[in-house]
Design a protein around this motif. Structure first.
Motif, short mmCIF file in Angstrom:
data_model
loop_
_atom_site.label_atom_id
_atom_site.label_comp_id
_atom_site.label_asym_id
_atom_site.label_seq_id
_atom_site.Cartn_x
_atom_site.Cartn_y
_atom_site.Cartn_z
N GLN A 3 29.06 67.18 -14.53
CA GLN A 3 30.00 68.26 -14.34
C GLN A 3 30.72 68.67 -15.62
N GLN A 4 31.02 67.70 -16.49
CA GLN A 4 31.90 68.03 -17.61
C GLN A 4 31.74 67.00 -18.72
N ASP A 5 31.73 67.46 -19.95
CA ASP A 5 31.77 66.58 -21.11
C ASP A 5 33.14 66.70 -21.74
N THR A 17 31.30 63.44 -15.69
CA THR A 17 31.48 63.12 -14.28
C THR A 17 30.14 63.30 -13.59
N VAL A 18 29.81 62.34 -12.74
CA VAL A 18 28.52 62.34 -12.06
C VAL A 18 28.77 62.24 -10.57
N GLU A 19 28.11 63.08 -9.81
CA GLU A 19 28.25 63.04 -8.35
C GLU A 19 27.26 62.05 -7.78
N GLN A 20 27.77 61.20 -6.89
CA GLN A 20 26.93 60.23 -6.18
C GLN A 20 27.25 60.37 -4.70
N GLY A 21 26.46 61.15 -4.02
CA GLY A 21 26.73 61.42 -2.61
C GLY A 21 28.02 62.21 -2.46
N ARG A 22 28.96 61.68 -1.69
CA ARG A 22 30.24 62.36 -1.48
C ARG A 22 31.27 62.01 -2.54
N PHE A 23 30.89 61.17 -3.49
CA PHE A 23 31.84 60.69 -4.49
C PHE A 23 31.50 61.21 -5.88
N LEU A 42 40.28 63.99 -9.81
CA LEU A 42 40.72 62.61 -10.07
C LEU A 42 39.76 61.89 -11.00
N ALA A 43 38.48 62.14 -10.85
CA ALA A 43 37.50 61.52 -11.75
C ALA A 43 37.71 62.04 -13.18
N ARG A 44 37.99 63.34 -13.32
CA ARG A 44 38.27 63.90 -14.65
C ARG A 44 39.53 63.28 -15.24
N SER A 45 40.54 63.07 -14.40
CA SER A 45 41.78 62.44 -14.88
C SER A 45 41.51 61.01 -15.35
N ASP A 46 40.67 60.29 -14.62
CA ASP A 46 40.29 58.94 -15.04
C ASP A 46 39.66 58.96 -16.43
N ALA A 47 38.78 59.95 -16.65
CA ALA A 47 38.10 60.08 -17.94
C ALA A 47 39.10 60.38 -19.06
#
Length: 53
Positions: A3-5, A17-23, A42-47
């Motif tokens: 999704q984003q670098d 960010t990588v999608e794995q099913g619903r996550f 939230l995944a982007r914030s973690d990164a």
């Protein structure tokens, strides 16, 4: 599906960010992996936190 670098800091951690099913999971070129999140934002914030720390 990537999704984003985000290039951060002098060490140039490359996060995606990588999608794995619903996550969505944040990953870094250094081998770090964030927790699975249902919200991409939230995944982007973690990164971003990983890159700053």
């Amino acid at each position: 599906m990537e999704q984003q670098d985000i290039a951060t800091g002098p060490e140039e951690h490359r996060t995606t960010t990588v999608e794995q099913g619903r996550f969505c999971v944040a990953r870094c070129s250094c081998g770090w992996r964030g927790p699975a999140r249902r919200a991409r934002s939230l995944a982007r914030s973690d990164a971003e936190v990983h890159g700053a720390g």
